[in-house]
Design an enzyme around this catalytic site. Structure first.
Site, short mmCIF file in Angstrom:
data_model
loop_
_atom_site.label_atom_id
_atom_site.label_comp_id
_atom_site.label_asym_id
_atom_site.label_seq_id
_atom_site.Cartn_x
_atom_site.Cartn_y
_atom_site.Cartn_z
N CYS A 1 -4.53 30.74 -21.71
CA CYS A 1 -2.22 29.84 -22.05
C CYS A 1 -1.43 29.90 -20.77
CB CYS A 1 -2.10 29.88 -23.06
SG CYS A 1 -2.82 29.44 -25.25
N ARG B 1 -5.28 29.76 -15.86
CA ARG B 1 -4.88 29.74 -17.16
C ARG B 1 -5.71 29.33 -18.35
NH1 ARG B 1 -1.68 33.96 -16.52
NH2 ARG B 1 -1.33 34.30 -18.87
N TRP C 1 -5.16 27.54 -23.43
CA TRP C 1 -6.93 27.72 -23.65
C TRP C 1 -7.41 28.22 -25.15
CZ3 TRP C 1 -10.29 32.38 -24.16
CH2 TRP C 1 -10.89 32.50 -24.11
N ASN D 1 1.48 32.48 -25.64
CA ASN D 1 0.53 32.85 -24.96
C ASN D 1 -0.19 34.13 -25.41
OD1 ASN D 1 -1.64 33.68 -22.86
ND2 ASN D 1 -0.30 34.51 -21.88
N GLY D 2 -1.18 34.39 -26.33
CA GLY D 2 -1.99 35.61 -26.85
C GLY D 2 -2.74 35.08 -28.00
N GLU E 1 -22.87 40.14 -8.54
CA GLU E 1 -22.05 38.71 -8.24
C GLU E 1 -22.42 37.23 -7.87
OE1 GLU E 1 -18.19 38.12 -8.57
OE2 GLU E 1 -17.73 37.39 -7.85
N LYS F 1 -21.65 33.82 -10.23
CA LYS F 1 -20.58 32.51 -9.72
C LYS F 1 -21.37 31.63 -9.73
CE LYS F 1 -17.14 33.85 -7.87
NZ LYS F 1 -17.47 35.12 -8.97
N GLU G 1 -20.91 30.29 -13.07
CA GLU G 1 -20.16 29.77 -13.84
C GLU G 1 -19.00 28.65 -13.10
OE1 GLU G 1 -16.68 32.72 -13.06
OE2 GLU G 1 -17.37 33.61 -11.19
N HIS H 1 -41.24 45.26 -14.08
CA HIS H 1 -41.30 45.84 -15.83
C HIS H 1 -40.77 44.78 -16.61
CE1 HIS H 1 -41.78 49.48 -14.01
NE2 HIS H 1 -40.80 49.26 -12.99
N LYS I 1 -8.85 31.37 -15.70
CA LYS I 1 -8.94 33.07 -15.16
C LYS I 1 -7.80 34.09 -15.59
CE LYS I 1 -7.47 33.27 -10.20
NZ LYS I 1 -9.01 33.88 -9.97
C1 F6R Z 1 -15.15 35.31 -12.01
C2 F6R Z 1 -13.67 35.78 -12.42
C3 F6R Z 1 -13.91 36.85 -13.40
C4 F6R Z 1 -12.34 38.03 -13.99
C5 F6R Z 1 -12.71 38.36 -14.61
C6 F6R Z 1 -11.43 39.56 -14.14
O1 F6R Z 1 -15.38 34.57 -11.00
O2 F6R Z 1 -13.13 35.75 -12.54
O3 F6R Z 1 -15.15 37.02 -13.68
O4 F6R Z 1 -13.63 39.22 -12.26
O5 F6R Z 1 -11.69 38.14 -15.69
O6 F6R Z 1 -10.59 38.88 -13.99
P1 F6R Z 1 -9.46 40.27 -13.43
O7 F6R Z 1 -10.24 40.88 -12.35
O8 F6R Z 1 -7.89 39.81 -13.10
O9 F6R Z 1 -8.99 41.36 -14.06
#
Ligand code: F6R
Length: 609
Positions: A2, A27, A75, A101-102, A482, A486, A489, A505, A604
């Site tokens: 949010c 957000r 969100w 937000n929260g 990583e 990617k 997501e 295994h 995000k």
């Molecule tokens: C993946 C991604 C998330 C963030 C995670 C932590 O592409 O962006 O996995 O890395 O939510 O977020 P921050 O870095 O803001 O604590």
């Protein structure tokens, strides 16, 4: 999680609020709304869907004149995305409106108490209870009403309220969720994040937990939880709004992938001194801070955690310090074995991730030295840790991180070199030579970006596959994790990352004819072992994309495609090997018609548990 925004001034509020909301859409983006002070009261317009849907709905209402209002992009946590669950939420008499937000943890208790008093709820949200609660405390003074309201709330929140009776006034507060006030000339804004205020100003103040703010066009007054006035320091944003715009690219993600050389360079540039040695003196990570450390705990979430894993490899192998890496959501409830002899490094792009903040507080409470590696200026983690090392990646707008991850890696390399030097595990000469390599990394990253075309072709071949595997050993395994995240997501492809030696295994049973396996081999000391693992999946029908900086002979029973990377010190190689994986996810996502910058179900900044 949010985004909230509010504006008060002399110009029309709607365009300012919408512009702010567009920048906060990362957000959360399942519904949106605004409430405006109009001539005869308040007007709330809200809808399920993105900001564009809201914009069209507002346009459909004809001319609305208002110079003060609040806005929200959601969100969903409590109550499915729908028109009625969208924010703002209004009081029964329509004289008070609120965005949040929260999460309000005691909302059921508040709801039943308010219902008993005759309040009728219109939504399934936790937030609506706060709107009614505020209204019940409001007798003309918004600050007093907010202070009384907060005394009854449990949970996390950033709140903004407007009242029909107090023209031009925004009342806001926060607890465990971000809130800033943008200071303009004859106009002010409140928002969850800096890009939202950049339409009117670069100057802002950060609100701390428990503080309540009254914002009018010419004044910003901050009070502590007892109602006493507080003086705040005005800060200035050091980047331009263009940094938060697409600049001709189709998506923020591809723009941000291409910005990685700069993100890396800006992050290391001022941290290598004139002797060519790592220098984190400005951040206080200096002297012999690492000398007597027993363990380092690295704590983060998602990609930031994977950057931490790469940091673990560098710290352990160069500085010989035991490093325990854990995801923040586990660390915080694990009764962690950490005390004043330890250091805790938290890594976070936003600096507002709820689990990471809780982990930071846990480590601090147990006496550990805390270091936050953070991208967002003045964010909570940055302010709460003993030491903050900023990643200078600039604003990252795509929900999936790329350039912030790269900048986090850069900081981890610097920390490992500094720790190794302080502990006598590395001579100044060696450290200077690695620092030289650090300085050269931006041009190697630039060179690696040239694989874009080749990866686009591979994406064309594989985009219809629904499963993929990433494999690697050592640092390659950390980068593989990583890369795999990617692909999940961005392109919604089921993908798993395994340590090369672990496949046999169990997971190797999933390899069948045509299964794509992305194999990373960038640590020379492990080439041979990794090649054996690759051959064993190839023999079972996998289609192997090999990402390597090796000059070894490549035979057809090893792989189907080779992506060649420049050479660099092994512990820095994640900075290069992740790039083909980023491109692969991006192009596969594009070919599959995915919403690249706003993947489904994600947001995000994850400010809830
Ligand atoms: C993946 C991604 C998330 C963030 C995670 C932590 O592409 O962006 O996995 O890395 O939510 O977020 P921050 O870095 O803001 O604590």
């Amino acid at each position: 999680m949010c985004g909230i925004v509010g504006f008060t001034g002399k110009r029309q509020a709607v365009p300012v609020l919408l512009e702010g909301l567009y920048t906060l859409e990362y957000r959360g983006y399942d519904s949106a709304g605004v409430c405006l002070q109009v001539k005869d009261g308040l007007k709330t317009i809200k809808t399920k869907g993105r900001i564009k849907v809201l914009e069209d709905k507002i346009a459909g209402q004809g001319e609305i004149s208002s110079t003060c209002g609040i806005g929200h992009t959601r969100w969903a946590t409590h109550g499915a995305p729908s028109d009625r669950n969208s924010h703002p939420h209004d009081s029964m008499d329509g004289r008070v409106s609120l965005v949040h937000n929260g999460i309000i943890e005691n909302y059921l208790e508040l709801r039943s108490r308010l219902t008993e008093k005759g309040v009728e709820f219109k939504s399934d949200t936790d937030t609506e209870a706060v709107a009614h609660l505020f209204a019940s405390h409001f007798h003309g003074d918004g600050v007093a009403a907010m202070l009384d309201t907060c005394r009854e709330l449990k949970g996390s929140y950033a709140l903004a309220v407007i009242c029909a009776d107090n023209k031009g006034e925004l009342i806001c507060t926060r607890h465990d969720n971000p809130l800033i006030v943008g200071i303009g000339e004859g106009e002010n804004m409140i928002a969850s994040d800096i890009p939202a205020i950049m339409g009117i100003t670069k100057n802002f103040i950060v609100i701390d937990d428990g503080e309540v703010v009254r914002v009018t066009p010419d004044r910003v007054e901050v009070f502590d939880r007892n109602g006493a006035p507080v003086t705040k320091e005005v800060q200035t944003v050091n980047w331009d709004i263009e940094g938060a715009q697409k600049g001709g690219y189709d998506h923020f993600m591809i723009k941000e992938i291409m910005e990685q050389p700069k993100a890396f360079k800006d992050t290391v540039a001022l941290r290598i001194n004139e002797k060519g040695l790592p220098d984190l003196g400005a951040e206080g990570v200096t002297g012999d801070i690492f000398k007597n450390i027993r363990n380092i705990h690295i704590v983060a979430c998602g990609s930031a955690y994977y950057a931490g894993l790469a940091g673990k490899v560098a710290l352990e192998r160069l500085a010989r310090i035991p490093v325990i890496a854990n995801v923040a959501s586990e660390f915080r409830y694990s009764d962690p074995i950490i005390d004043k002899n330890d250091m805790c490094i938290v890594i976070s792009q936003s600096g507002e991730t709820a689990d990471t903040l809780a982990a930071l507080r846990e480590a601090k409470a147990r006496g550990a030295v805390t270091v936050a590696v953070v991208n967002v200026l003045a964010s909570s983690a940055a302010r709460e840790a003993d030491h903050v090392i900023y990643t200078w990646a600039g604003p990252e707008i795509a929900v999936a991180t790329t350039k912030a991850y790269s900048a986090q890696l850069a900081v981890m390399y610097l920390l490992a070199l500094e720790a190794a030097r302080q502990r006598g595990e590395m001579s100044d000469e060696q450290a200077a030579s690695y620092c030289q390599s650090l300085k050269e990394m931006p041009s190697l990253i630039e060179k690696t970006l040239e694989v874009s075309g080749q990866i686009k072709e591979l994406a064309q071949l594989y985009y219809k596959q629904n499963d993929a595997f990433f494999i690697g050993r050592g640092i390659d395994y950390m980068a593989a994790q990583e890369g795999s995240l990617k692909l999940k997501e961005i392109a919604y492809v089921h993908s798993e990352a395994y340590a090369g030696g672990e496949l046999k295994h169990g997971p190797i049973s999933l390899i069948e004819d045509g299964t794509p396996v992305i194999a990373l081999a960038c640590d020379e000391s492990l080439y041979e072992k990794q090649i054996s693992n690759i051959k064993s999946v190839k023999a079972r029908g996998a289609r192997v994309i090999l990402i390597t900086n090796g000059d070894f002979d490549i035979d057809p029973d090893m792989c189907d495609h080779v992506v060649k990377l420049p050479k660099c010190p092994y512990f820095m190689s994640a900075s290069l090997s992740v790039i083909p994986a980023q491109f692969l996810s991006y192009y596969i996502g594009v070919f599959r018609g995915c919403d690249i910058d706003k993947p489904r179900n994600l947001a995000k900044s994850v400010t809830v548990e």
